[in-house]
Design a protein around this motif. Sequence first.
Motif, PDB file in Angstrom:
ATOM      1  N   TYR A   1      10.517   0.012  -4.172  1.00 15.76           N
ATOM      2  CA  TYR A   1       9.057   0.616  -3.510  1.00 15.76           C
ATOM      3  C   TYR A   1       9.433   2.060  -3.842  1.00 15.76           C
ATOM      4  O   TYR A   1       9.274   2.664  -2.648  1.00 15.76           O
ATOM      5  CB  TYR A   1       8.908   0.142  -2.357  1.00 15.76           C
ATOM      6  CG  TYR A   1       8.878  -1.349  -2.008  1.00 15.76           C
ATOM      7  CD1 TYR A   1       7.953  -2.140  -2.606  1.00 15.76           C
ATOM      8  CD2 TYR A   1      10.144  -2.233  -1.622  1.00 15.76           C
ATOM      9  CE1 TYR A   1       7.946  -3.529  -2.532  1.00 15.76           C
ATOM     10  CE2 TYR A   1       9.988  -3.544  -1.452  1.00 15.76           C
ATOM     11  CZ  TYR A   1       9.096  -4.253  -2.122  1.00 15.76           C
ATOM     12  OH  TYR A   1       8.984  -5.588  -1.887  1.00 15.76           O
TER      13      TYR A   1
ATOM     14  N   LEU B   1       7.909   4.714  -4.042  1.00 19.11           N
ATOM     15  CA  LEU B   1       7.066   5.934  -3.518  1.00 19.11           C
ATOM     16  C   LEU B   1       7.113   5.840  -2.011  1.00 19.11           C
ATOM     17  O   LEU B   1       6.482   6.790  -1.311  1.00 19.11           O
ATOM     18  CB  LEU B   1       5.320   5.590  -3.947  1.00 19.11           C
ATOM     19  CG  LEU B   1       5.125   5.794  -5.432  1.00 19.11           C
ATOM     20  CD1 LEU B   1       3.620   5.319  -5.621  1.00 19.11           C
ATOM     21  CD2 LEU B   1       5.263   7.278  -5.945  1.00 19.11           C
ATOM     22  N   CYS B   2       7.532   4.840  -1.572  1.00 17.29           N
ATOM     23  CA  CYS B   2       7.914   4.809  -0.116  1.00 17.29           C
ATOM     24  C   CYS B   2       9.375   4.902   0.157  1.00 17.29           C
ATOM     25  O   CYS B   2       9.586   5.214   1.577  1.00 17.29           O
ATOM     26  CB  CYS B   2       7.360   3.453   0.588  1.00 17.29           C
ATOM     27  SG  CYS B   2       5.627   3.258   0.341  1.00 17.29           S
TER      28      CYS B   2
ATOM     29  N   ASP C   1       0.700  -1.218  -0.234  1.00 18.55           N
ATOM     30  CA  ASP C   1       0.008  -0.122   0.038  1.00 18.55           C
ATOM     31  C   ASP C   1       0.956   1.295  -0.063  1.00 18.55           C
ATOM     32  O   ASP C   1       1.515   1.396   1.164  1.00 18.55           O
ATOM     33  CB  ASP C   1      -0.751  -0.015   1.256  1.00 18.55           C
ATOM     34  CG  ASP C   1      -2.004   1.147   1.382  1.00 18.55           C
ATOM     35  OD1 ASP C   1      -1.678   2.205   0.573  1.00 18.55           O
ATOM     36  OD2 ASP C   1      -3.006   0.995   1.903  1.00 18.55           O
ATOM     37  N   PHE C   2       1.063   1.900  -1.162  1.00 24.13           N
ATOM     38  CA  PHE C   2       1.859   2.948  -1.231  1.00 24.13           C
ATOM     39  C   PHE C   2       1.289   4.288  -0.402  1.00 24.13           C
ATOM     40  O   PHE C   2       2.184   5.284  -0.145  1.00 24.13           O
ATOM     41  CB  PHE C   2       2.186   3.408  -2.689  1.00 24.13           C
ATOM     42  CG  PHE C   2       1.004   3.864  -3.473  1.00 24.13           C
ATOM     43  CD1 PHE C   2       0.585   5.268  -3.426  1.00 24.13           C
ATOM     44  CD2 PHE C   2       0.131   2.915  -4.420  1.00 24.13           C
ATOM     45  CE1 PHE C   2      -0.480   5.606  -3.829  1.00 24.13           C
ATOM     46  CE2 PHE C   2      -1.121   3.607  -4.903  1.00 24.13           C
ATOM     47  CZ  PHE C   2      -1.201   4.914  -4.807  1.00 24.13           C
ATOM     48  N   THR C   3       0.085   4.324  -0.242  1.00 26.89           N
ATOM     49  CA  THR C   3      -0.309   5.395   0.721  1.00 26.89           C
ATOM     50  C   THR C   3       0.078   5.272   2.263  1.00 26.89           C
ATOM     51  O   THR C   3       0.201   6.251   2.960  1.00 26.89           O
ATOM     52  CB  THR C   3      -2.036   5.500   0.638  1.00 26.89           C
ATOM     53  OG1 THR C   3      -2.455   4.419   1.153  1.00 26.89           O
ATOM     54  CG2 THR C   3      -2.530   5.501  -0.824  1.00 26.89           C
ATOM     55  N   THR C   4       0.184   4.071   2.830  1.00 25.86           N
ATOM     56  CA  THR C   4       0.703   3.838   4.170  1.00 25.86           C
ATOM     57  C   THR C   4       2.149   3.243   4.118  1.00 25.86           C
ATOM     58  O   THR C   4       2.484   3.186   5.219  1.00 25.86           O
ATOM     59  CB  THR C   4      -0.316   2.911   4.708  1.00 25.86           C
ATOM     60  OG1 THR C   4      -0.274   1.586   4.214  1.00 25.86           O
ATOM     61  CG2 THR C   4      -1.825   3.500   4.895  1.00 25.86           C
ATOM     62  N   CYS C   5       2.459   2.922   2.893  1.00 25.90           N
ATOM     63  CA  CYS C   5       3.800   2.089   3.060  1.00 25.90           C
ATOM     64  C   CYS C   5       3.902   0.950   3.606  1.00 25.90           C
ATOM     65  O   CYS C   5       4.851   0.523   4.684  1.00 25.90           O
ATOM     66  CB  CYS C   5       4.971   3.125   3.322  1.00 25.90           C
ATOM     67  SG  CYS C   5       5.150   4.311   1.972  1.00 25.90           S
TER      68      CYS C   5
END
Length: 629
Positions: A273, A275-276, A243-247
């Motif tokens: 990864y 975005l994280c 989940d790239f929004t919560t990493c």
Amino acid sequence: MNFRVLALLTGSLLMYIGFCESVMAQKVKAPTDQAIGECGTTPPPPEKIRKIEDAIKKRKALGPAIKESSPLLVPIKAHIVRKSNGSAGLPVEVLITAIDTMNKQYLPMNMQFYLCGPIHYIDDDNLSSCDVEQDDKPLSQHNVNDAVNVYFCDVLTSGTAALNGISAFPSDNSLDNRIIMHNRATRNGTTLAHEMGHYWNLYHTHETFFGAELVTRESGANCTSAGDQVCDTPADPYSSSYDFTTCKYTDTVKKDANGELYNPDLTNLMSYYQLCRYRFSPGQFDRMRDGYLYRKSLMDQTGNYTIACQSDVTTPTNLTAEYLNCAVTLRWTDNADNEGGYIIERSTNPDGNFVAVGRMKANVTEFTDISIVAQPGRTYFYRVVAANSNAIYSSPVAVPFDTQAIYCYCTPGSTDCSDSDVITGFSILHDATPLLNNTSDCSPNGYINYTSTVAPATLTRGRDYTFSLQNPGRYREGLAIWLDYNQNRVFEQEEIIFSLQFVSTEPIIKGSFTVPDSVKLGTTRLRVRLQYNQTPTDPCISSGSNWGETEDYAITIAPRPAISSAASGSWNATNTWSCNCVPTIKDHVVIEAGHTVTVDTGNARARSLEVKDGASIHLGQDVQLNFQE
């Protein structure tokens, strides 16, 4: 991973993929890391890895690598690649921001980066859209030898695979002193630091080159010998399940060889990864310190390059150029005592678009350019510069080619024929009779010159011929053939005798051509080019796909044979002539002794006419005899 269209797929299972009309199969040209379209950096060969790791272990046995208080200042030479007209290219403010961001990421190991010398601009359409399979070496020819070279391109690929960046592991080769970045990826704040990590000997966290890494860090752990060889980075299988929004890592299926679920560090800069990720681990910083010292030891041992920015260097002078024996030889005066070698650049524009064509070591004052394509009316301009970040170019020198120059056939650009994009046979026939028949295999650099090893085929002006080219037939291939009509050693556009309209998957490609009557008599050259997935348009430059092969053959051009009378009769009767045909404006006609040829009606045509003693020609009323000569 590059993929290519297969012409033939064996086996019982055919898979229809998307909207493609043909069966697709993946063709591996690089390790699997490149399949994700992130990073093109791959581990060195096993023997080189062993050498690197053994050297680092020996050095570590001597004690701490670097004092924590000692700053590591690393100079960067920025090369921004733009279109030929100077447009596009990475904005300078984006470059500055990217270096500032990387400095924050490397601050915990006390390593900081700064620009050494002015930004170097390369204005070239081909290099701006960089395919590392073809363009890595041409770009690296611009490397300075006193800083880390970083190139910024509008597009970056490896064949058909899109890349964000590519780097090189520690090496004593000055051409490996480089990182190549996609302009888009330079803006993301992580890829530049990622590629710099490879430069200092870091592997991907999901690396499998050394074997799959186990999750455990207890008894039985293999983190020092598998994976990325760093134990404070968790084992990473690389999975898109996060989940790239919560990493947060969300894959609950993938397990290691012991059956343990993976839990990779999504924040690690050497992961995918994107975005994280934002940081390195302490173990990675330690490994990079060792990598820094190892690379520095290679530089000290060989002297091929340094990472110590030179403030200035005296410019070379008295540059001269001489065209002789199909090459241009340059000579200059070396006025410096601290140059890192010399870079030779060439352009057809005295005011710009210079691209490096060669490199020479320090104290060398001569270079011969054998890559020229000499053509009437073309002028090359050369300049020389020290391979130092703050060097100034010499004044350019011009090499014009006029109609009196002696030209040489160009050597085509290097291509790869090792994987089925190869000419295995070529023949030329007339009325099913072979005039040239050669079988071959993949040649070095995808080019071979058979003009001195295969007997020349004799082709006659005005005659029609067929050819046959054999290849494995595995992929879609394009084909073009040139014949040097005027023997000026330049394959010109109007000298294309065959061009495949559509790429072919046939293992035998056949075609036909006619030898024009305007072709100069004597020995000339024929060039055959096979290229993957496109028909070649240039006899010299390899553009587009880098897979294919080129072959050259000697051809002897013979005049049309004379048409002689076989008996008395009408000019327009085929049985009057030895060819059993009616002469045309292209033919030399001979009326043999004792024969009378009558032109009763219409016009009679010939290139020239010879009436031997005892022979005659009778012209009827209102008829004409037309000659070309």
